[in-house]
Enzyme design. Structure first.
Site, mmCIF file in Angstrom:
data_model
loop_
_atom_site.group_PDB
_atom_site.id
_atom_site.type_symbol
_atom_site.label_atom_id
_atom_site.label_comp_id
_atom_site.label_asym_id
_atom_site.label_seq_id
_atom_site.Cartn_x
_atom_site.Cartn_y
_atom_site.Cartn_z
ATOM 1 N N ASN A 1 -23.314 5.187 118.580
ATOM 2 C CA ASN A 1 -23.391 5.500 120.002
ATOM 3 C C ASN A 1 -24.080 6.831 120.276
ATOM 4 O O ASN A 1 -24.497 7.085 121.409
ATOM 5 C CB ASN A 1 -21.970 5.529 120.582
ATOM 6 N N LYS B 1 -35.197 3.823 121.923
ATOM 7 C CA LYS B 1 -34.389 2.671 122.321
ATOM 8 C C LYS B 1 -35.102 1.363 122.000
ATOM 9 O O LYS B 1 -34.465 0.367 121.629
ATOM 10 C CB LYS B 1 -34.044 2.758 123.808
ATOM 11 N N TYR C 1 -37.476 9.161 124.614
ATOM 12 C CA TYR C 1 -36.201 8.443 124.727
ATOM 13 C C TYR C 1 -36.418 6.934 124.666
ATOM 14 O O TYR C 1 -35.754 6.214 123.913
ATOM 15 C CB TYR C 1 -35.521 8.829 126.038
ATOM 16 N N ASP D 1 -23.790 16.349 112.040
ATOM 17 C CA ASP D 1 -25.084 16.179 112.690
ATOM 18 C C ASP D 1 -25.676 14.882 112.154
ATOM 19 O O ASP D 1 -26.182 14.834 111.032
ATOM 20 C CB ASP D 1 -25.992 17.366 112.370
#
Length: 342
Positions: free
Chosen positions: A159, A228, A224, A132
């Site tokens: 990734n 980023k 999200y 994790d």
């Protein structure tokens, strides 16, 4: 190729400057009344071409940390070890396959089992560490096991990422912590584990998978998009620290900004994506771009934007940015908000 293109543009531009008119250029027999107009057009077209090539050359030089020489000679792919977080499936799995095809030893950090896309032979060559990545203790444990099984990795591809569409008011704290932990904080943990050995060897490549959401955040996607955008800041700070604090510009850093990619996580949003006019790309194309960057030993930003306008959106007038956000708002909130990702 970039120095050659820049040289060609410079030679062509100087040839036009040296000619008194378009009639003085070889292969251009023109009527007198057209000479002036053609000469001016050539002059400006070639001038713009030269400026473009000089800009590209400077960009490539900067992305190589102001080092002229290529770093490809220091890499021997069958002797290299790569760590790919989130490499059990999706884009990460294809990246793993591409690296394996070049002889690279690959270790995967993931909580999922390996995808069915891997052949039995590929499975034998992949070392999967159940991890994790949002837990610093789990990352340290996996890193210790990896270093015991293999040489210290010279390639780190961060990734792993998740994304679910929630409005800001509907995002529960545990969900927010999970998204932040996997998408953003995990990269601190992996860099802290693997960068010290890269510094000792003065060789390495750290790649982060961000998203176009770093430039344009949408309604229903705040958590999200925030992660980023944070990855872009992390990449810039890491690059600066490698050059100025550790005096090790040989270690490359790359941040990748894919557009909408056709994966299981984007399936619920395809209708909204199509209605916005945005294109969806094949995950194989994104993975190929990422691995090509590794093999070229280049750093920088990989932006999936053929016309190069997305990064410039932040420089547009506020009203223009508002129109873009309004146009994209229905991609997430106009659909059942169940899953969203790069």
């Amino acid at each position: 190729m970039q120095p050659i293109r820049c040289l060609a543009a410079a030679v062509a531009y100087l040839a036009v400057l040296a000619a008194p008119s378009a009639a003085g250029l070889p292969g251009l027999p023109l009527p007198v009344q057209q000479e002036g107009a053609v000469y001016r057009v050539l002059h400006w077209v070639l001038a713009l071409w030269l400026v473009r090539e000089i800009n590209s050359l400077l960009n490539a030089w900067a992305e190589n940390n102001w080092i002229f020489r290529s770093g490809k000679g220091s890499w021997d792919w069958p002797q290299e070890t790569a760590v790919v977080t989130g490499g059990a499936g999706g884009i990460g799995a294809i990246v793993v396959q591409r690296l394996l095809s070049h002889g690279v030893t690959v270790a995967v950090l993931d909580v999922q089992p390996l995808s069915d896309i891997f052949t039995p032979e590929e499975r034998k060559r992949i070392k999967l560490y159940h991890c994790d990545v949002s837990s610093p203790d789990a990352v340290h444990k996996a890193a210790e096991a990896l270093r015991s099984d293999h040489a210290s990795p010279s390639i780190l591809i961060n990734n792993a990422g998740i994304g679910r569409g929630n409005t800001i008011l509907e995002t529960p704290p545990e969900r927010l912590q999970r998204v932040m932990g996997i998408n953003l904080l995990s990269q601190w943990y992996t860099i802290q584990e693997f960068l010290p050995d890269m510094l000792k060897k003065r060789k390495g490549h750290i790649m982060s998978t961000a998203s176009m959401s770093a430039f344009v955040a949408m309604a229903g996607q705040a958590d999200y998009a925030a992660t980023k955008a944070g990855l872009m800041a992390l990449h810039e700070s890491l690059t600066a620290e490698l050059k100025h604090l550790y005096k090790c510009p040989e270690i490359k850093t790359t941040v990748v900004f894919p557009t909408w990619t056709r994966t299981a996580l984007t399936a619920p949003l395809e209708k909204g994506i199509r209605s916005s006019g945005a294109a969806m790309v094949d995950p194989k194309d994104v993975a190929e771009l990422m691995v090509s960057q590794i093999l070229a030993a280049k750093g920088g930003r990989l932006i999936w934007d053929p016309i190069g306008v997305v990064p410039a959106i932040r420089a547009l007038p506020i009203w223009a940015q508002a129109l873009i956000h309004d146009h994209l708002a229905q991609v997430a909130i106009g659909n059942e908000i169940t899953g969203i990702a790069k």
